[in-house]
Each structure stands twice: as C-alpha cells, then as structure tokens.
Design a protein around this motif. Structure first.
Motif, short mmCIF file in Angstrom:
data_model
loop_
_atom_site.label_atom_id
_atom_site.label_comp_id
_atom_site.label_asym_id
_atom_site.label_seq_id
_atom_site.Cartn_x
_atom_site.Cartn_y
_atom_site.Cartn_z
N CYS A 1 0.82 -1.21 0.00
CA CYS A 1 0.00 0.00 0.00
C CYS A 1 0.85 1.26 0.00
O CYS A 1 0.57 2.21 -0.73
N ARG A 2 1.93 1.28 0.83
CA ARG A 2 2.72 2.50 0.95
C ARG A 2 3.45 2.84 -0.34
O ARG A 2 3.36 3.96 -0.83
N VAL A 3 4.16 1.88 -0.90
CA VAL A 3 4.94 2.19 -2.09
C VAL A 3 4.02 2.49 -3.27
O VAL A 3 4.30 3.38 -4.09
N VAL B 1 18.86 9.76 -4.12
CA VAL B 1 17.80 10.61 -3.55
C VAL B 1 16.48 9.85 -3.52
O VAL B 1 15.74 9.88 -2.52
N LEU B 2 16.16 9.15 -4.60
CA LEU B 2 14.90 8.42 -4.68
C LEU B 2 14.87 7.25 -3.70
O LEU B 2 13.82 6.95 -3.10
N ILE B 3 15.99 6.58 -3.52
CA ILE B 3 16.05 5.51 -2.53
C ILE B 3 15.80 6.07 -1.13
O ILE B 3 15.04 5.49 -0.34
N LEU C 1 12.25 7.01 3.53
CA LEU C 1 11.61 8.00 4.40
C LEU C 1 10.10 7.76 4.48
O LEU C 1 9.52 7.74 5.58
N THR C 2 9.45 7.58 3.33
CA THR C 2 8.00 7.39 3.34
C THR C 2 7.62 6.10 4.06
O THR C 2 6.61 6.04 4.76
N PHE D 1 5.37 5.62 7.39
CA PHE D 1 4.20 4.76 7.29
C PHE D 1 4.16 3.77 8.46
O PHE D 1 3.13 3.59 9.11
N VAL D 2 5.29 3.11 8.73
CA VAL D 2 5.36 2.16 9.84
C VAL D 2 5.01 2.85 11.15
O VAL D 2 4.25 2.32 11.98
#
Length: 280
Positions: A164-166, A250-252, A257-258, A262-263
């Motif tokens: 769901c998060r990704v 940066v994207l990794i 981070l997201t 979320f966790v």
C-alpha cells in the motif's frame, strides 16, 4: 448504481472524490450524503452541486447510507469509529481512503464490509490510478460494484495491502513529487541561463504532456523513449548519466523515508483504535 453514498470528511481528497464522481456521472448529487466536522465545508460543496444532502452528524450518515467513504485523517479515526460503530450494519460497505489504517483493524472495529482505496488528485481530471484493497467480507458483487464506480474516475488497481505505501507513493504522492521535480527543473534552467520562468514552465508542462502521450499512446516505453532521444556521446546522454548517478540515491532515500513514516503511523493508528467502534 442506485445507492446512497456517504462521505465522512470533505477535505481535499474527500472533495476531489465527490466532484469526480459527479463529473463522471457515476453518481448523481442526490445520491450523495455528506458529514464534516466543519459543517460550512460540507455546505460549500453542497451549494456547488445542488441535490447533495448533509447529515447532522456521522451517526446519522451511517444510519442512512448504503456505502460510506471515510475521508478523514488517521488521528481522527478513533473518534469517527466510536460514533458510527454501533450503527454500522453488516451489509453496509465502509471504504477507507487512509493508507495507515489497516483493514484488519477496521474489521475488528466494525461489523461491516470493509474496503480500502487510495485515490489520487488526478481523479479531478478523471484519470490516474485508484488503488483498491478488498477486505475479507466483500462478496464478488461488492467488488465488482466498487470497481465499476472507481473506473469512472480513473483506473482501479487491486493491490496487496503490504504494498500500500509504495503504491501510494507512486499513484497518490507521485503527482506532487513529479510537480516538484518539474518546478525545480524550471528554476534551475532560469538560474543557469536566465530563461524567464513563464517560458520555462510552458516548455516543461507541454513536454510532460507530450511525453505522457508518447508513453500511453505512442508505443514507447520509458527505456525506448530514452534511447530514442539520447545518442551516444550527445548532450542528452550526458544528462541521463548525471541523473542516474545523482538522482538514484535521492529516490532511494525518498522511499525509505515514506516507509519509515508509514510504519510509525500504522503503529500509532493501531494503538489509538484499540477498543474503537464499541460505543453508541
């Protein structure tokens, strides 16, 4: 569809859903019932679409609606579930749009059929992907009816809740991330060359629109498009090499981070929902 559909929460995404469903003619205004903590926001939306009704409170909305979309922030779920828990029915469908609120927690709090969707701001133009996660109580007909409704405002995609998060990062947060990248592209062009901002934005937005059409209508993939534009030793190739070196890290970091946030949010919501839905 001949159902009365309720929306608890008429903030940014709740409003986007309501207006997209009306614009697509998937729902008539008379099929929509609203409830919002700040009543004036619901009244403003109802004034823009005559026929929409406003419930006195969340409990009244749940008593009347066949389906209920929960469009509230994670921190507000406990209060909302306590209000509606004693009034929600087993044949009623409750649809959450909040990613860190897990289906198992909603099914523990409510007797209803539960689903989770993650909408996108792109539904405002009846496009984009709407993520769909079915709960265990949904029948085949329930799934078909909900997917049919969602298909009017975008492309529904069923996913596993563990993704769901990704998936939300790409489909729901993605428009903001992409807009920021394009904004910074325009800013950097101006800083280095003096190109007027209005000119840079015009070039970038039309480029983005044309690129999207090439990927969706022109038969190109992301890889083939890059190869078509970039020739060995050329300017585009040098730029792509730089982006690969500098942008990938940066994207990794972005996804890490997201996911960390979320966790954290999932645990906070789970703790707040212990015993929820039992009042009323």
């Amino acid at each position: 569809m001949n159902k009365l559909v309720g929306f608890i929460g008429t903030g940014s995404m709740g409003q986007t859903l309501v207006e997209a469903l009306i614009r697509s003619k998937a729902l008539r205004p008379s099929q929509i019932l609203l409830s919002n903590r700040t009543r004036s926001k619901a009244e403003s939306l109802a004034e823009s679409h005559p026929g929409i009704r406003i419930a006195e409170n969340n409990a009244e909305l749940v008593r009347k609606a066949d389906w209920v979309f929960l469009c509230v922030k994670p921190r507000d779920y406990r209060d909302v579930l306590d209000e509606i828990g004693g009034r929600a029915g087993k044949e009623q469908m409750i649809i959450s749009i909040t990613s860190p609120v897990m289906i198992r927690d909603l099914e523990a709090a409510l007797p209803s059929k539960i689903a989770k969707i993650i909408p996108s701001i792109t539904h405002a133009v009846l496009d984009g992907t709407c993520l769909f996660i079915p709960g265990s109580r949904l029948t085949l007909r329930d799934r078909e009816e909900l997917l049919n409704l969602l298909s009017a405002i975008g492309t529904p995609l069923e996913i596993d809740e563990r993704h769901c998060r990704v998936a939300s990062d790409l489909a729901s947060c993605g428009p903001a991330f992409l807009a920021r990248f394009l904004e910074q592209l325009a800013r950097a062009a101006g800083e280095v060359t003096g190109l007027p901002r209005d000119t840079a934005l015009l070039l970038i937005i039309r480029m983005a629109l044309g690129t999207a059409r090439m990927l969706t209508e022109g038969g190109f993939t992301l890889e083939s498009l890059q190869e078509r534009v970039a020739v060995p030793g050329g300017i585009t190739r040098k730029g792509l090499d730089l982006l690969e070196r500098e942008l990938d890290p940066v994207l990794i970091r972005l996804f890490r981070l997201t996911h960390a946030k979320f966790v954290e949010d999932v645990e906070k919501v789970r703790q707040s929902l212990q015993g929820a839905g039992s009042k009323g």
